[in-house]
Design a protein around this motif. Sequence first.
Motif, PDB file in Angstrom:
ATOM      1  N   MET A 158       0.738  -1.649  -0.263  1.00 11.87           N
ATOM      2  CA  MET A 158      -0.181  -0.177   0.149  1.00 11.87           C
ATOM      3  C   MET A 158       0.428   1.380  -0.193  1.00 11.87           C
ATOM      4  SD  MET A 158      -1.839   2.099   2.688  1.00 11.87           S
ATOM      5  CE  MET A 158      -0.729   3.359   2.603  1.00 11.87           C
ATOM      6  N   LEU A 159       0.265   2.047  -1.127  1.00 11.92           N
ATOM      7  CA  LEU A 159       1.564   3.589  -1.008  1.00 11.92           C
ATOM      8  C   LEU A 159       0.522   4.755  -1.179  1.00 11.92           C
ATOM      9  CD1 LEU A 159       4.096   4.891  -2.042  1.00 11.92           C
ATOM     10  CD2 LEU A 159       2.997   5.046  -4.212  1.00 11.92           C
ATOM     11  N   ASP A 160       0.580   5.099  -0.086  1.00  7.66           N
ATOM     12  CA  ASP A 160       0.050   6.304   0.310  1.00  7.66           C
ATOM     13  C   ASP A 160      -0.036   7.691  -0.642  1.00  7.66           C
ATOM     14  OD1 ASP A 160      -0.877   8.965   1.538  1.00  7.66           O
ATOM     15  OD2 ASP A 160       0.161   8.660   3.324  1.00  7.66           O
ATOM     16  N   VAL A 161      -0.931   8.059  -1.630  1.00  8.88           N
ATOM     17  CA  VAL A 161      -0.456   9.143  -2.064  1.00  8.88           C
ATOM     18  C   VAL A 161      -1.942  10.146  -2.522  1.00  8.88           C
ATOM     19  CG1 VAL A 161      -0.111   8.030  -4.443  1.00  8.88           C
ATOM     20  CG2 VAL A 161      -2.977   7.789  -4.060  1.00  8.88           C
ATOM     21  N   SER A 162      -1.378  10.346  -0.582  1.00  7.61           N
ATOM     22  CA  SER A 162      -2.458  11.691  -0.450  1.00  7.61           C
ATOM     23  C   SER A 162      -1.965  12.707   0.662  1.00  7.61           C
ATOM     24  CB  SER A 162      -3.624  11.139   0.232  1.00  7.61           C
ATOM     25  OG  SER A 162      -4.588  10.898  -0.674  1.00  7.61           O
ATOM     26  N   GLN A 186      -0.435  -7.784  -5.352  1.00  6.49           N
ATOM     27  CA  GLN A 186      -1.668  -7.038  -4.632  1.00  6.49           C
ATOM     28  C   GLN A 186      -1.045  -5.109  -4.670  1.00  6.49           C
ATOM     29  OE1 GLN A 186      -4.327  -6.959  -1.870  1.00  6.49           O
ATOM     30  NE2 GLN A 186      -5.262  -9.444  -2.958  1.00  6.49           N
ATOM     31  N   LEU A 187      -1.654  -4.371  -5.215  1.00  8.34           N
ATOM     32  CA  LEU A 187      -1.746  -2.888  -5.557  1.00  8.34           C
ATOM     33  C   LEU A 187      -2.363  -2.047  -4.697  1.00  8.34           C
ATOM     34  CD1 LEU A 187       0.663  -1.176  -4.969  1.00  8.34           C
ATOM     35  CD2 LEU A 187       0.214  -0.351  -6.948  1.00  8.34           C
ATOM     36  N   GLN A 188      -2.629  -0.955  -3.339  1.00 10.41           N
ATOM     37  CA  GLN A 188      -3.251  -0.519  -2.831  1.00 10.41           C
ATOM     38  C   GLN A 188      -2.372   1.270  -2.615  1.00 10.41           C
ATOM     39  OE1 GLN A 188      -5.332  -1.283   0.797  1.00 10.41           O
ATOM     40  NE2 GLN A 188      -5.564  -3.174  -0.077  1.00 10.41           N
ATOM     41  N   LEU A 189      -3.395   1.920  -3.424  1.00 10.75           N
ATOM     42  CA  LEU A 189      -2.906   3.583  -3.738  1.00 10.75           C
ATOM     43  C   LEU A 189      -4.001   4.435  -2.987  1.00 10.75           C
ATOM     44  CD1 LEU A 189      -1.920   4.181  -7.887  1.00 10.75           C
ATOM     45  CD2 LEU A 189      -0.807   3.907  -5.784  1.00 10.75           C
ATOM     46  N   TYR A 190      -3.341   4.698  -1.618  1.00  7.42           N
ATOM     47  CA  TYR A 190      -4.208   5.082  -0.390  1.00  7.42           C
ATOM     48  C   TYR A 190      -4.668   6.146  -1.087  1.00  7.42           C
ATOM     49  CZ  TYR A 190      -5.744   7.400   3.233  1.00  7.42           C
ATOM     50  OH  TYR A 190      -6.388   8.645   4.547  1.00  7.42           O
TER      51      TYR A 190
END
Length: 660
Positions: A158-162, A186-190
């Motif tokens: 999970m990568l924070d983009v915010s 899996q990849l999540q963009l927060y």
Amino acid sequence: MFGIAKAAAKKINMRQENKMYLIPLPSKITAHDGLFLIDHYTAIVLDEAQDDNDLETAKLLQLEIKKVIAMTLPIKKVLRSAGTLAENCIYFEYDDMDEKKEAYRLTVSSHKITIAACSNRGFLYGAATLIQLCRLSRGEIGCVNIADEPSYANRGYMLDVSRGRVPTMDSLKALVDRLALYKINQLQLYMENCLRLDGFEEIWSQTDPFNPEEILELDSYCNVRGIELVPCIATFGHLYDLLRSEGFGKYREMDDTSPGETFTWYNRMRYHIINVSDPDSLTLIKGILDQYMPLFRSNKINICCDETFDLGKGKSASMAQKMDYGEMYLCYVNQLVEYLQNKGKDVMIWGDIVKSHPEHLGNLNAQVTCLNWYYEYGATDETVKIFSDKGLKQYVCPSVSGYSRLVNAYDMSFTNIRDMAKLGHEYHAEGFLNTDWGDCGHINMPSLAIPGMIYGAAQGWNVKDDRDFATIDQAISLVEYEDPGKSLVGLLRELSHQDIIIFNNLAFFRDYKIYNQTYQDFGISLYEKAKEEIMQASEDQLKAAVTRCSEIFNSLKQNNMGSYADRQEEMLEYYLAARGVALMQELTLVIKEREYGQDVHPLDAPYELAAKLEFWLMDYCQSWRTGSRESELYRIKEFVSQICTILRKYCKVPLIKINS
């Protein structure tokens, strides 16, 4: 002749030893005598039944081999009825593998390499291991049989983009390629505020947002690389931009006179949850989700719902008189979950709130997956078994530990990753999600998170990998960075040890000095806590850290990675980190003397330090813009400007001294 034979034997032994540097470490490795030599006549051969995704894997293998030995291998496809394949090839062979969708077998003989699998991902992961063997041996691959499959079916990042930094599409695709090669699926963009949605222009217009087409493109790119792009969006807390806006501020729990009105990085994260007592709040969030969900092919969605600090303290206070905190929380969350489940979604939430109110765990929708985050040293059975005891689904979620600091805390991160992976596996967690947060304006630089990402991938794939961290550092240095000295990650780890007073403490100092913000967390003043840490750091410690940062900087310059054209931007980030950590410790010395009256002797006059910080900022901005959009870089610039103003004012007033 004896000398030649001895050299050849040494080379073979080195190839056998190199197999222990594979990362993730395969489940079973059996080495044999002999070599397969990749040359101009070697072909990559696909089975007739293989599809476009397997072709993309073959092209990835072709590209990575070319990077190592400057040869472009041809890609072919053959009929199964063709009989025995020609020798000197890398053959993708279909095998049912007992329906283990991500398992593979890699067989290297002296005349042929075979990757056997029953799925796109199996072939991808076999190719990924072969790529590492090629890097380690420069195309002279020792004969070996590898049988491999993952510990966790779901292995995410999970990568924070915010929180300040919005990556470019090119940097995201490069990240996806890396994730795939380390077998993450899996990849999540927060997201809080960085996606262009119709009707929410005042929210995203200042954030350099992604547009819907970019998310669709990224989703497609991830799919080709065997990665599920899982939507991840704040829907309860952490809604600063939405709830501070003119159009949507009425849905905010706290009124305009509440704490947190002044923008600081801490205030943005701590306050601004939605008013759950207003039915229109749920309608608003559903409307956002209705635009967001169609951009992803995944049937999963992470709606977050974490850190709802102000629940029941403002506009929903009357509701809080009838329900306790946990009941109020689940009343809202379960409605949102039901709405999404009716649309065919498997819903995830961060597990911190339900975990802290265990008496209500039985009332959570049973199909929800709890993302059980814990980011410190000291994970225990109780950290994980609370959900398994209730029969709830969970992912265990450690961290690369880069938030609020210039250099990731590798010791803490690696320990946290290892402990959570093993505990999750013991208690049958369904997934492993490694997190990369961007608190404090995402001051942390992307390349510093890569070692933690890779180690998370290693543990998510094989929880039985008990190699010590020094060996892991060497493995990552060798496999990822092609560093023959195997020293690069060790240098970064040593640099993290010099980060005595981290950026977060200096941000608390700035917030107090400029905005008179001290913050209270469970009755503790966060400013006073930061002040105490600053005062307790000794002059000798801080000066030794500055000196060691300079030595590490010089060692980084001597590392071979700096000579690779495609690695120079990363190396520049390492240089910036070394310079930045030193400057933070120098700044601490000045604060100790000028603010707290301690008898210390800073290395530079305040105005000289200000100039050094401004020079560093110029280089930092250039590096930021290489891999990230402009987004909230201005907040980092504002911080440095304010600190430099404080430093220059010190030169105009008498020095304060207190008698000890």
